[in-house]
Design a protein around this motif. Structure first.
Motif, PDB file in Angstrom:
ATOM      1  N   ILE A 229     -52.266  33.924  -1.893  1.00 27.86           N
ATOM      2  CA  ILE A 229     -51.609  35.179  -1.503  1.00 27.86           C
ATOM      3  C   ILE A 229     -50.308  35.370  -2.274  1.00 27.86           C
ATOM      4  O   ILE A 229     -50.012  36.469  -2.774  1.00 27.86           O
ATOM      5  CB  ILE A 229     -51.348  35.194   0.015  1.00 27.86           C
ATOM      6  N   LEU A 230     -49.540  34.302  -2.400  1.00 29.13           N
ATOM      7  CA  LEU A 230     -48.286  34.382  -3.162  1.00 29.13           C
ATOM      8  C   LEU A 230     -48.548  34.765  -4.614  1.00 29.13           C
ATOM      9  O   LEU A 230     -47.809  35.570  -5.201  1.00 29.13           O
ATOM     10  CB  LEU A 230     -47.553  33.039  -3.097  1.00 29.13           C
ATOM     11  N   PHE A 231     -49.600  34.203  -5.195  1.00 25.36           N
ATOM     12  CA  PHE A 231     -49.917  34.511  -6.593  1.00 25.36           C
ATOM     13  C   PHE A 231     -50.381  35.958  -6.756  1.00 25.36           C
ATOM     14  O   PHE A 231     -50.088  36.603  -7.755  1.00 25.36           O
ATOM     15  CB  PHE A 231     -50.983  33.559  -7.117  1.00 25.36           C
ATOM     16  N   LEU A 232     -51.117  36.461  -5.750  1.00 25.04           N
ATOM     17  CA  LEU A 232     -51.548  37.859  -5.810  1.00 25.04           C
ATOM     18  C   LEU A 232     -50.349  38.800  -5.787  1.00 25.04           C
ATOM     19  O   LEU A 232     -50.314  39.810  -6.488  1.00 25.04           O
ATOM     20  CB  LEU A 232     -52.478  38.172  -4.637  1.00 25.04           C
ATOM     21  N   LEU A 233     -49.359  38.441  -4.987  1.00 24.16           N
ATOM     22  CA  LEU A 233     -48.187  39.302  -4.834  1.00 24.16           C
ATOM     23  C   LEU A 233     -47.162  39.119  -5.948  1.00 24.16           C
ATOM     24  O   LEU A 233     -46.587  40.097  -6.441  1.00 24.16           O
ATOM     25  CB  LEU A 233     -47.523  39.022  -3.480  1.00 24.16           C
ATOM     26  N   PHE A 234     -46.945  37.863  -6.341  1.00 20.57           N
ATOM     27  CA  PHE A 234     -45.827  37.583  -7.251  1.00 20.57           C
ATOM     28  C   PHE A 234     -46.211  36.792  -8.497  1.00 20.57           C
ATOM     29  O   PHE A 234     -45.328  36.399  -9.260  1.00 20.57           O
ATOM     30  CB  PHE A 234     -44.734  36.806  -6.491  1.00 20.57           C
ATOM     31  N   GLY A 235     -47.504  36.551  -8.683  1.00 28.58           N
ATOM     32  CA  GLY A 235     -47.927  35.715  -9.802  1.00 28.58           C
ATOM     33  C   GLY A 235     -47.493  36.245 -11.155  1.00 28.58           C
ATOM     34  O   GLY A 235     -46.922  35.515 -11.972  1.00 28.58           O
ATOM     35  N   GLU A 236     -47.726  37.535 -11.392  1.00 29.87           N
ATOM     36  CA  GLU A 236     -47.357  38.118 -12.689  1.00 29.87           C
ATOM     37  C   GLU A 236     -45.846  38.102 -12.884  1.00 29.87           C
ATOM     38  O   GLU A 236     -45.355  37.763 -13.983  1.00 29.87           O
ATOM     39  CB  GLU A 236     -47.889  39.554 -12.787  1.00 29.87           C
ATOM     40  N   LEU A 237     -45.120  38.446 -11.842  1.00 24.70           N
ATOM     41  CA  LEU A 237     -43.660  38.445 -11.941  1.00 24.70           C
ATOM     42  C   LEU A 237     -43.140  37.037 -12.235  1.00 24.70           C
ATOM     43  O   LEU A 237     -42.282  36.844 -13.110  1.00 24.70           O
ATOM     44  CB  LEU A 237     -43.048  38.953 -10.631  1.00 24.70           C
ATOM     45  N   GLY A 238     -43.675  36.053 -11.500  1.00 23.05           N
ATOM     46  CA  GLY A 238     -43.214  34.684 -11.691  1.00 23.05           C
ATOM     47  C   GLY A 238     -43.501  34.164 -13.082  1.00 23.05           C
ATOM     48  O   GLY A 238     -42.638  33.556 -13.725  1.00 23.05           O
ATOM     49  N   LEU A 239     -44.711  34.417 -13.572  1.00 24.63           N
ATOM     50  CA  LEU A 239     -45.069  33.947 -14.912  1.00 24.63           C
ATOM     51  C   LEU A 239     -44.237  34.648 -15.978  1.00 24.63           C
ATOM     52  O   LEU A 239     -43.832  34.038 -16.975  1.00 24.63           O
ATOM     53  CB  LEU A 239     -46.561  34.181 -15.168  1.00 24.63           C
ATOM     54  N   THR A 240     -43.978  35.928 -15.769  1.00 27.70           N
ATOM     55  CA  THR A 240     -43.175  36.673 -16.741  1.00 27.70           C
ATOM     56  C   THR A 240     -41.745  36.143 -16.801  1.00 27.70           C
ATOM     57  O   THR A 240     -41.174  35.988 -17.883  1.00 27.70           O
ATOM     58  CB  THR A 240     -43.151  38.174 -16.393  1.00 27.70           C
TER      59      THR A 240
ATOM     60  N   LEU B  36     -40.853  33.154 -16.123  1.00 28.65           N
ATOM     61  CA  LEU B  36     -40.868  31.803 -16.677  1.00 28.65           C
ATOM     62  C   LEU B  36     -41.173  31.779 -18.167  1.00 28.65           C
ATOM     63  O   LEU B  36     -40.528  31.054 -18.933  1.00 28.65           O
ATOM     64  CB  LEU B  36     -41.899  30.947 -15.930  1.00 28.65           C
ATOM     65  N   PHE B  37     -42.174  32.544 -18.572  1.00 29.00           N
ATOM     66  CA  PHE B  37     -42.678  32.430 -19.939  1.00 29.00           C
ATOM     67  C   PHE B  37     -42.401  33.656 -20.814  1.00 29.00           C
ATOM     68  O   PHE B  37     -42.648  33.619 -22.014  1.00 29.00           O
ATOM     69  CB  PHE B  37     -44.191  32.170 -19.929  1.00 29.00           C
ATOM     70  N   GLY B  38     -41.953  34.743 -20.184  1.00 28.37           N
ATOM     71  CA  GLY B  38     -41.731  35.960 -20.949  1.00 28.37           C
ATOM     72  C   GLY B  38     -42.960  36.859 -20.960  1.00 28.37           C
ATOM     73  O   GLY B  38     -44.024  36.524 -20.434  1.00 28.37           O
ATOM     74  N   GLU B  39     -42.812  38.010 -21.587  1.00 29.45           N
ATOM     75  CA  GLU B  39     -43.885  39.015 -21.607  1.00 29.45           C
ATOM     76  C   GLU B  39     -45.152  38.515 -22.293  1.00 29.45           C
ATOM     77  O   GLU B  39     -46.251  39.012 -22.028  1.00 29.45           O
ATOM     78  CB  GLU B  39     -43.396  40.285 -22.302  1.00 29.45           C
ATOM     79  N   LYS B  40     -45.026  37.539 -23.166  1.00 27.27           N
ATOM     80  CA  LYS B  40     -46.189  37.064 -23.914  1.00 27.27           C
ATOM     81  C   LYS B  40     -47.243  36.403 -23.019  1.00 27.27           C
ATOM     82  O   LYS B  40     -48.396  36.239 -23.427  1.00 27.27           O
ATOM     83  CB  LYS B  40     -45.760  36.062 -25.001  1.00 27.27           C
ATOM     84  N   ILE B  41     -46.868  36.044 -21.783  1.00 29.22           N
ATOM     85  CA  ILE B  41     -47.819  35.393 -20.888  1.00 29.22           C
ATOM     86  C   ILE B  41     -48.611  36.392 -20.044  1.00 29.22           C
ATOM     87  O   ILE B  41     -49.642  36.040 -19.459  1.00 29.22           O
ATOM     88  CB  ILE B  41     -47.089  34.396 -19.962  1.00 29.22           C
ATOM     89  N   VAL B  42     -48.169  37.637 -19.972  1.00 23.99           N
ATOM     90  CA  VAL B  42     -48.797  38.636 -19.097  1.00 23.99           C
ATOM     91  C   VAL B  42     -50.305  38.771 -19.321  1.00 23.99           C
ATOM     92  O   VAL B  42     -51.065  38.877 -18.347  1.00 23.99           O
ATOM     93  CB  VAL B  42     -48.097  40.002 -19.241  1.00 23.99           C
ATOM     94  N   PRO B  43     -50.796  38.759 -20.561  1.00 26.92           N
ATOM     95  CA  PRO B  43     -52.248  38.888 -20.745  1.00 26.92           C
ATOM     96  C   PRO B  43     -53.069  37.749 -20.141  1.00 26.92           C
ATOM     97  O   PRO B  43     -54.297  37.856 -20.061  1.00 26.92           O
ATOM     98  CB  PRO B  43     -52.393  38.894 -22.284  1.00 26.92           C
ATOM     99  N   TYR B  44     -52.396  36.682 -19.717  1.00 29.61           N
ATOM    100  CA  TYR B  44     -53.129  35.519 -19.216  1.00 29.61           C
ATOM    101  C   TYR B  44     -53.000  35.337 -17.705  1.00 29.61           C
ATOM    102  O   TYR B  44     -53.470  34.337 -17.158  1.00 29.61           O
ATOM    103  CB  TYR B  44     -52.623  34.250 -19.919  1.00 29.61           C
TER     104      TYR B  44
END
Length: 412
Positions: A303-314, A316-324
């Motif tokens: 549930i946390l990843f569904l809500l905040f997964g993209e934000l958290g990865l971005t 941490l890793f920057g915009e380059k991680i969004v496609p993954y």
């Protein structure tokens, strides 16, 4: 000799200390991949580190030889802590030689960081057996402090050296230096207060431990190799950058597997005591609680990843991680299956059912080869997670059956 003035901690205190230490250590190890991805121009260094960690996942069960699980459930005092420590040193050396040879054949240009990482893991593995001594005497607060210190100092050394040199091998060597300092300045000093840890073992005792734990260590290698095989198929089919991006995202999902181990590892001694007493109801109840806890953790993290997964990865890793980001949820499925197979493997070791442990993990290992080819070809990087989840589910189903048969029959 043990210091009789040292009082054991309660189960709750041990779980709290071990969980705090393990979570800190895991978080700092996870941040290594974040640091590499953020401080490098592309994913090449992240891919090299991921390959080093993947080969490290083969090294770890070989070096551990499942000695600690056997050690902390040794309520009959079959072996001394001196023998366990000596045996761990032997297995670590042999595992290092074997995995270095494997790296020479498979790592290519990433050989130097892989070997450096194996040296680092060797020190960590030696520290682990001392934590087994701490656990036998119900002093996992010692282990917790050690893990916290290891995590913080290794991350600090890695960041400092990598920032100065942009050299992955040098950064891993910096981590190793901090681990060696902690081993001798903290763990040796505290564990020796509980029992003698001077490495001593006869050839007869070494052979006995090697034989009795051999099926379990082969099982551990096969279990760890399931994901390693799938990742190396990805590396071979889609390249280093694909593996690097997958590994970067996977560092978030592994929290489920690690959280599960923090729940049940401090309870292995309790499982051993219950099994020795023949308390079937107590064992089954505790197994049920652990299984429900793993499921609850997985659902909450999903549930946390569904809500905040993209934000958290971005972040941490920057915009380059969004496609993954799409890789996250399948990874959770895989890590949950991984948590269950390791849990039931350890329970069967408590019951000394080594043959059954081997059967379950062999089934998972054999299954992952065709599953990897098929699912990576069909699903890309997500195929690694799907292949691992299905293979682990097959192995877990067998281990669950063997576990309840063992509980019914009693400890041998």
């Amino acid at each position: 000799m043990a210091d009789k003035a040292i009082q054991p901690k309660s189960i709750k205190q041990n779980m709290m200390w071990y969980s705090a230490g393990s979570i800190t250590y895991l978080g700092c190890q996870w941040l290594l991949s974040v640091v590499v991805a953020r401080m490098s121009a592309g994913f090449d260094d992240a891919g090299a580190l991921a390959l080093a960690m993947a080969i490290g996942n083969i090294f770890t069960p070989l070096a551990y030889y499942n000695t600690r699980t056997y050690q902390v459930s040794d309520v009959r005092n079959e072996y001394t802590d001196e023998q366990y420590v000596a045996f761990r040193i032997i297995t670590t050396f042999l595992a290092f030689v074997a995995c270095t040879m494997y790296a020479v054949l498979t790592a290519g240009l990433s050989l130097a960081p892989v070997v450096a990482f194996l040296v680092y893991k060797s020190v960590v593995v030696i520290i682990d057996i001392l934590h087994g001594v701490d656990q036998r005497y119900s002093r996992l607060d010692y282990a917790g402090v050690s893990l916290i210190t290891q995590g913080v100092t290794s991350l600090g050394a890695f960041v400092a050296v990598f920032g100065l040199t942009q050299n992955l091998t040098a950064a891993i060597t910096g981590m190793t230096a901090t681990a060696v300092v902690i081993l001798f300045s903290y763990d040796v000093r505290h564990s020796s207060r509980l029992d003698s840890i001077v490495p001593r073992i006869s050839l007869r005792a070494a052979k006995s431990l090697a034989v009795v734990c051999f099926p379990a260590v082969v099982s551990g290698v096969l279990c760890s190799a399931v994901v390693t095989v799938a990742r190396q198929f990805l590396y071979g089919m889609e390249g280093e950058a694909a593996l690097g991006s997958y590994a970067s995202v996977a560092t978030l999902a592994v929290i489920v597997q690690m959280a599960a181990s923090y729940i049940y590892n401090p309870l292995l001694g309790t499982f051993a005591e219950l099994s020795l007493k023949g308390d079937r109801k107590g064992v089954v109840s505790l197994i049920g609680k652990v299984c429900l806890a793993v499921m609850g953790i997985t659902v909450a993290v999903s549930i946390l990843f569904l809500l905040f997964g993209e934000l958290g990865l971005t972040l941490l890793f920057g915009e380059k991680i969004v496609p993954y980001v799409y890789l996250l949820q399948p990874m959770l499925l895989c890590t949950m299956a991984t948590a269950y197979i390791w849990f039931f493997m350890d329970i069967l070791i408590v019951y000394r059912r080594m043959r059954e442990v081997l059967i379950g993990n062999a089934a998972a290992f054999v299954a992952v080869f065709p599953l990897s080819v098929w699912l990576i070809g069909a699903c890309g990087a997500n195929g690694v997670s799907f292949a691992g989840a299905i293979a682990y589910a097959l192995g877990s189903a067998l281990l669950v059956y063997f576990t309840f048969r063992a509980v019914k029959e009693g400890r041998g």
